[in-house]
Design an enzyme around this catalytic site. Structure first.
Site, PDB file in Angstrom:
ATOM      1  N   GLU A 117      13.412   3.422   0.725  1.00 54.63           N
ATOM      2  CA  GLU A 117      12.216   2.649   0.381  1.00 54.63           C
ATOM      3  C   GLU A 117      10.953   3.514   0.568  1.00 54.63           C
ATOM      4  OE1 GLU A 117      11.909  -0.615   3.112  1.00 54.63           O
ATOM      5  OE2 GLU A 117      10.417  -1.663   1.892  1.00 54.63           O
ATOM      6  N   LYS A 163      10.517  -6.490  -3.992  1.00 51.44           N
ATOM      7  CA  LYS A 163      10.985  -6.914  -2.652  1.00 51.44           C
ATOM      8  C   LYS A 163      10.605  -8.370  -2.395  1.00 51.44           C
ATOM      9  CE  LYS A 163      10.730  -5.240   2.148  1.00 51.44           C
ATOM     10  NZ  LYS A 163      10.390  -4.062   2.961  1.00 51.44           N
ATOM     11  N   CYS A 198      18.633  -4.358  -3.180  1.00 46.22           N
ATOM     12  CA  CYS A 198      18.342  -5.435  -2.231  1.00 46.22           C
ATOM     13  C   CYS A 198      17.517  -4.865  -1.090  1.00 46.22           C
ATOM     14  CB  CYS A 198      19.649  -6.009  -1.677  1.00 46.22           C
ATOM     15  SG  CYS A 198      19.401  -7.206  -0.361  1.00 46.22           S
TER      16      CYS A 198
END
Ligand code: URP
Length: 350
Positions: A117, A163, A198
């Site tokens: 991320e 997100k 995810c």
């Protein structure tokens, strides 16, 4: 604590076992060695990227051919670049390093590659400052969401995921920077299977929906760090693979990032300048719960795992979890739980 930050990984300790015991261990975790090219190994060593490889077992079927895919999980530190490096310079340096990692992965036969991320900037959300960090925002078809874009193997933009669960606590103040995702749980059909991204790995229902939408592989790019987070790491993505019968790829950032100005963490500690320590340990889990060795807690690394997507259906057929998952009872409870007048089903002694 500082000694522990330097602790490299359980997998490295296990490698010190006598070879015959290590072999038994591999069998018990059910992963195998795979071949990658010398060029891949040479590049990894040249760029100082720890290379870990493994393959997962899958039974051969009579009617379906194997669907072999190689996934590449890349984890990296921000250092040697200080967070005070000018924005353009730091972005460029990270892009250059990313390019090396992608080339290494390509030589290792990787079909799907995933970054951690916010890999292209310092994890500056702990500071709550806007300057200069907002300058890292770029339109990957988005600006105010924490977004992953999926680029296919022809270089085309396939789509994005925003997100859904934006953290609000301790050193993870992302809600000052990002809106909550509002485009659901997309699954992308690719030549290498149906894949999804995810971010909110603390939320089992988030994982569930990617399964309902048909994912074979779910990537979880993370910036996960600190003492409260690390015990969860090896469990959450692994459990999601088991519960949803797909492969999960948990990809984390590495190292501690030092900022120019003091900030507080809301935990009674005096103001300080360092982020949480990001503990790496990226790993892959198969739908049957077996998992790859993890990358180190402290080093840049590339994990290449070879998987056969047929395993997803084999495990579904074996356990039949989807047959008995009773979504309707949860749908009803969940819709009631979103209402302000929700009364929990709590039994008390009369
Ligand atoms: N980036 C992010 O959402 N981190 C949450 C905290 C953690 O899981 O370590």
């Amino acid at each position: 604590m500082s000694d522990f930050k330097e602790f490299e990984s359980v997998d490295n300790v296990l490698k010190q076992l006598p070879p015959e015991d290590y072999d038994k261990l591999k069998k018990s975790r059910v992963w195998n060695e795979i071949q990658v090219s010398d060029e891949c190994r040479e590049l990894a060593s040249k760029y100082n990227i720890e290379l870990v490889t493994c393959g997962f077992n899958c039974r051969e079927e009579q009617l379906r051919s194997p669907k072999i895919v190689r996934v590449g999980l890349f984890q990296h530190k921000l250092v040697p670049f200080p967070t005070s490096t000018p924005v353009q310079e730091l972005k460029y340096a990270l892009f250059k390093f990313a390019n090396k990692a992608i080339r290494t992965a390509a030589r290792g036969g990787v079909n799907i590659f995933c970054f951690p991320e916010t890999w292209n900037m310092p994890y500056a959300f702990c500071t709550r400052e806007k300057v200069p960090w907002c300058e890292y925002a770029e339109s990957a078809h988005d600006t105010i969401w924490n977004t992953a874009v999926v680029i296919d193997n022809h270089g085309d933009y396939l789509g994005k995921h925003r997100k859904n669960h934006i953290p609000r606590g301790s050193n993870f103040n992302e809600s000052l920077y990002y809106s909550e995702g509002n485009i659901g749980h997309p699954v992308f059909e690719t030549e290498f299977g149906r894949i999804a991204v995810c971010y909110g790995r603390h939320y089992p229902v988030n994982w569930l929906v990617f399964g309902l939408n048909g994912a074979d592989i779910v990537f979880s790019p993370s910036a996960a760090g600190g003492e409260a987070s690390e015990p969860l790491w090896a469990i959450e993505a692994r459990n999601a693979a088991i519960a949803n019968n797909y492969f999960t790829c948990a990809v984390n950032r590495v190292g501690t990032e030092i900022f120019v100005n003091d900030f507080t963490s809301g935990d009674g500690r005096p103001p300080h300048r360092e982020s949480e320590y990001f503990y790496g340990s990226s790993y892959v889990t198969a739908p049957n719960g077996t998992r790859s060795p993890g990358l180190s807690r402290t080093k840049n690394g590339l994990l290449i795992a070879e998987i056969d997507l047929n395993l997803c259906r084999q495990v579904k057929d074996h356990w039949g979890l989807q047959l008995s998952q009773r979504l309707e009872i949860y749908a009803d409870l969940l819709s009631r739980a979103t209402k302000p007048d929700f009364v929990p089903q709590l039994i008390r002694k009369k």
